[in-house]
Design a protein around this motif. Structure first.
Motif, mmCIF file in Angstrom:
data_model
loop_
_atom_site.group_PDB
_atom_site.id
_atom_site.type_symbol
_atom_site.label_atom_id
_atom_site.label_comp_id
_atom_site.label_asym_id
_atom_site.label_seq_id
_atom_site.Cartn_x
_atom_site.Cartn_y
_atom_site.Cartn_z
ATOM 1 N N VAL A 1 0.847 -1.191 0.000
ATOM 2 C CA VAL A 1 0.000 0.000 0.000
ATOM 3 C C VAL A 1 0.886 1.246 0.000
ATOM 4 C CG1 VAL A 1 -1.919 -1.136 1.173
ATOM 5 C CG2 VAL A 1 -0.143 -0.025 2.538
ATOM 6 N N TRP B 1 5.899 2.916 -0.924
ATOM 7 C CA TRP B 1 5.287 1.599 -0.774
ATOM 8 C C TRP B 1 5.640 0.928 0.555
ATOM 9 C CZ3 TRP B 1 1.401 0.502 -3.663
ATOM 10 C CH2 TRP B 1 1.331 0.954 -4.981
ATOM 11 N N ILE C 1 -4.924 -1.295 7.309
ATOM 12 C CA ILE C 1 -3.748 -0.505 6.911
ATOM 13 C C ILE C 1 -2.677 -0.533 7.999
ATOM 14 C CG2 ILE C 1 -2.954 1.840 6.330
ATOM 15 C CD1 ILE C 1 -5.691 2.298 5.021
ATOM 16 N N ILE D 1 -4.376 5.401 2.653
ATOM 17 C CA ILE D 1 -3.653 4.959 1.460
ATOM 18 C C ILE D 1 -4.397 5.404 0.204
ATOM 19 C CG2 ILE D 1 -2.577 3.010 2.641
ATOM 20 C CD1 ILE D 1 -5.028 2.094 0.039
ATOM 21 N N ILE E 1 -2.591 0.759 -4.296
ATOM 22 C CA ILE E 1 -2.352 -0.626 -3.884
ATOM 23 C C ILE E 1 -1.609 -1.353 -4.999
ATOM 24 C CG2 ILE E 1 -3.424 -2.849 -3.332
ATOM 25 C CD1 ILE E 1 -5.729 -1.352 -2.061
#
Length: 303
Positions: A125, A140, A255, A271, A274
């Motif tokens: 994420v 990331w 998350i 976020i 993905i």
């Protein structure tokens, strides 16, 4: 005096009405109807696989960009795309930041898993910290699923698949030595073409003679049922894509499970993007390779 008061009162009412209308208009403009599902695919790069060139379908002349658009259309409609074998991936995003709500799971990842047929994909994420609207490499974080601490997990795993020759592509039926592969663990071998899918398993829009992927390699989950030719692919406990049926809690992630490259937990406010890639490098007999399939994602706070 009365006239002056009356005039002031009327003027005040008119101004008030204009102000109210203006305020309502601004409120309506600010009220943006966000979508709870995927709105954008940034990259679509599957590895080899028996559903590659089929989900989504390749047509002669397709390019990296046109296949990205096809993958985007599919995920926007919650339709399945394949990622192929280990490392094949898709990167997608939303039209808003999905908030990280303490104590709650935040996202449902859609796939096509069903009972004892899990093909787990690793999930990363990203929070758009610099607000530039694109997923930058340094944004990331991996979702640390149930296998994260397993001694059988291989981090920084890398594998290369070699494009099959024209002769191999033209063979019919099962082709045992179809796609050659080699990894950074000293292992190498061949990927098989089965009798159920006879199209090319190598992405036909890719011109390269070899494709290399890297990431976290999960432990194999394929188990052959004793004294039969049947196979089961039991799911991992939590934290992966295409691991549980879509309606199950196991298809959701928090998350707060995100970790950095050193494995340290990180606190993200939410976020925006993905990335999912196939986390296994295994074959299950006649079922063929284990390939993660993705059908989109849902913001649970809008569900």
């Amino acid at each position: 005096m009365k006239k002056r008061i009356l005039g002031w009162t009327i003027a005040s009412l008119v101004l008030g009405m204009v102000s109210s209308c203006s305020s309502d208009s601004e409120t309506k403009e600010e009220s943006i109807p966000y979508k709870k599902t995927v709105t954008k695919v940034w990259e679509y790069a599957p590895a080899f696989g028996q559903f590659v060139n089929e989900l989504p379908p390749y047509e002669e002349g397709d390019t990296i960009e046109s296949m990205r658009v096809k993958a985007e259309k599919a995920l926007r409609n919650n339709e399945v795309i394949t990622l192929g074998g280990f490392g094949g991936y898709v990167v997608f995003g939303f039209d808003h930041t999905i908030p990280n709500v303490p104590g709650k799971r935040d996202i449902r990842i859609l796939g096509n898993a069903f009972a004892n047929n899990a093909e787990p994909g690793v999930i990363l994420v990203a929070y758009d910290r610099n607000k530039n609207g694109v997923p930058d490499a340094d944004e990331w974080y991996e979702i640390a699923g149930s296998e994260h601490g397993s001694p059988t997990v291989i981090r920084q795993y890398e594998i290369t698949y070699y494009k099959p020759t024209k002769d191999k592509e033209e063979e019919s039926g099962e082709v045992a030595e179809y796609i050659r592969w080699k990894d950074n663990q000293g292992q190498e071998g061949w990927k098989t073409k089965n009798t159920f899918h006879q199209q090319s398993y190598y992405p036909k829009w890719k011109k390269e003679e070899a494709l290399t992927f890297s990431g976290t390699l999960l432990p194999n989950n394929a188990v052959r049922v004793e004294q039969t030719n049947n196979w089961q692919l039991p799911p991992f406990a939590w934290g992966y894509a295409d691991n549980y049926p879509n309606a199950r809690e196991g298809a959701t992630i928090d998350i707060d499970w995100a970790v950095d490259q050193e494995g340290n937990k990180v606190q993200l406010p939410g976020i925006d993007f993905i990335k999912i890639y196939t986390g296994l490098n295994q074959e299950a007999g006649w079922l063929g390779e284990t390939s993660t399939e993705v059908a989109g994602a849902i913001d649970l706070h809008m569900e």
